[in-house]
Design a protein around this motif. Structure first.
Motif, PDB file in Angstrom:
ATOM      1  N   ILE A  40       0.833  -1.202   0.000  1.00 20.09           N
ATOM      2  CA  ILE A  40       0.000   0.000   0.000  1.00 20.09           C
ATOM      3  C   ILE A  40       0.869   1.253   0.000  1.00 20.09           C
ATOM      4  N   ALA A  41       1.959   1.249   0.752  1.00 19.79           N
ATOM      5  CA  ALA A  41       2.862   2.409   0.768  1.00 19.79           C
ATOM      6  C   ALA A  41       3.480   2.633  -0.611  1.00 19.79           C
ATOM      7  N   LEU A  42       3.825   1.545  -1.287  1.00 20.61           N
ATOM      8  CA  LEU A  42       4.369   1.670  -2.636  1.00 20.61           C
ATOM      9  C   LEU A  42       3.326   2.246  -3.597  1.00 20.61           C
ATOM     10  N   ILE A  43       2.105   1.753  -3.499  1.00 20.29           N
ATOM     11  CA  ILE A  43       1.035   2.282  -4.348  1.00 20.29           C
ATOM     12  C   ILE A  43       0.781   3.757  -4.043  1.00 20.29           C
ATOM     13  N   GLN A  44       0.792   4.120  -2.772  1.00 24.19           N
ATOM     14  CA  GLN A  44       0.598   5.523  -2.400  1.00 24.19           C
ATOM     15  C   GLN A  44       1.732   6.396  -2.925  1.00 24.19           C
ATOM     16  N   ALA A  45       2.935   5.881  -2.875  1.00 19.84           N
ATOM     17  CA  ALA A  45       4.069   6.663  -3.376  1.00 19.84           C
ATOM     18  C   ALA A  45       4.005   6.827  -4.894  1.00 19.84           C
ATOM     19  N   LEU A  46       3.567   5.793  -5.590  1.00 21.00           N
ATOM     20  CA  LEU A  46       3.487   5.871  -7.047  1.00 21.00           C
ATOM     21  C   LEU A  46       2.351   6.770  -7.514  1.00 21.00           C
ATOM     22  N   THR A  47       1.239   6.739  -6.793  1.00 19.84           N
ATOM     23  CA  THR A  47       0.091   7.543  -7.216  1.00 19.84           C
ATOM     24  C   THR A  47       0.010   8.889  -6.522  1.00 19.84           C
ATOM     25  N   GLN A  48       0.858   9.114  -5.558  1.00 16.62           N
ATOM     26  CA  GLN A  48       0.898  10.340  -4.755  1.00 16.62           C
ATOM     27  C   GLN A  48      -0.410  10.604  -4.032  1.00 16.62           C
ATOM     28  N   VAL A  49      -1.105   9.543  -3.676  1.00 15.84           N
ATOM     29  CA  VAL A  49      -2.300   9.647  -2.847  1.00 15.84           C
ATOM     30  C   VAL A  49      -1.854   9.378  -1.412  1.00 15.84           C
ATOM     31  N   GLN A  50      -1.819  10.409  -0.595  1.00 15.05           N
ATOM     32  CA  GLN A  50      -1.310  10.269   0.772  1.00 15.05           C
ATOM     33  C   GLN A  50      -2.468  10.319   1.766  1.00 15.05           C
ATOM     34  N   GLU A  51      -3.255   9.273   1.766  1.00 14.55           N
ATOM     35  CA  GLU A  51      -4.375   9.170   2.697  1.00 14.55           C
ATOM     36  C   GLU A  51      -4.004   8.159   3.776  1.00 14.55           C
ATOM     37  N   ALA A  52      -3.980   8.602   5.018  1.00 14.56           N
ATOM     38  CA  ALA A  52      -3.537   7.742   6.118  1.00 14.56           C
ATOM     39  C   ALA A  52      -4.505   6.597   6.390  1.00 14.56           C
TER      40      ALA A  52
END
Length: 88
Positions: free
Chosen positions: A35-47
């Motif tokens: 999930i952290a990798l996906i967030q970093a790739l998509t720049q969606v930073q939702e906790a």
């Protein structure tokens, strides 16, 4: 009961806790990294985005590994009861 017996039981208890909690911890770590990798790739930073997949992964892992975890706890219980029966 001497110090060696107490240390043996303590060591077995720590090892049982590590082995029993291992599958759930590994599943949460792997899902968290993905999930952290996906967030970093998509720049969606939702906790809150990581909570639901982690909870689902941990619950599925606990369900799958329940016989293994139960067997480990049973082995530890038999060890402790055999020590009690033999009078330490």
């Amino acid at each position: 009961m001497n110090e060696a017996d107490a240390l043996d039981i303590f060591q077995a208890a720590i090892w049982t806790v590590l082995v029993a909690s291992g599958p759930a911890v590994v599943a949460a770590m792997v899902v968290g990294l993905v999930i952290a990798l996906i967030q970093a790739l998509t720049q969606v930073q939702e906790a809150t985005l990581t909570f639901v997949p982690k909870i689902v992964a941990v619950m599925v892992t606990i369900g799958i590994s329940a016989p293994f975890v139960g067997a480990q706890i049973s082995i530890f219980t038999n060890l402790v009861f055999s020590r009690i029966q033999s009078g330490f």
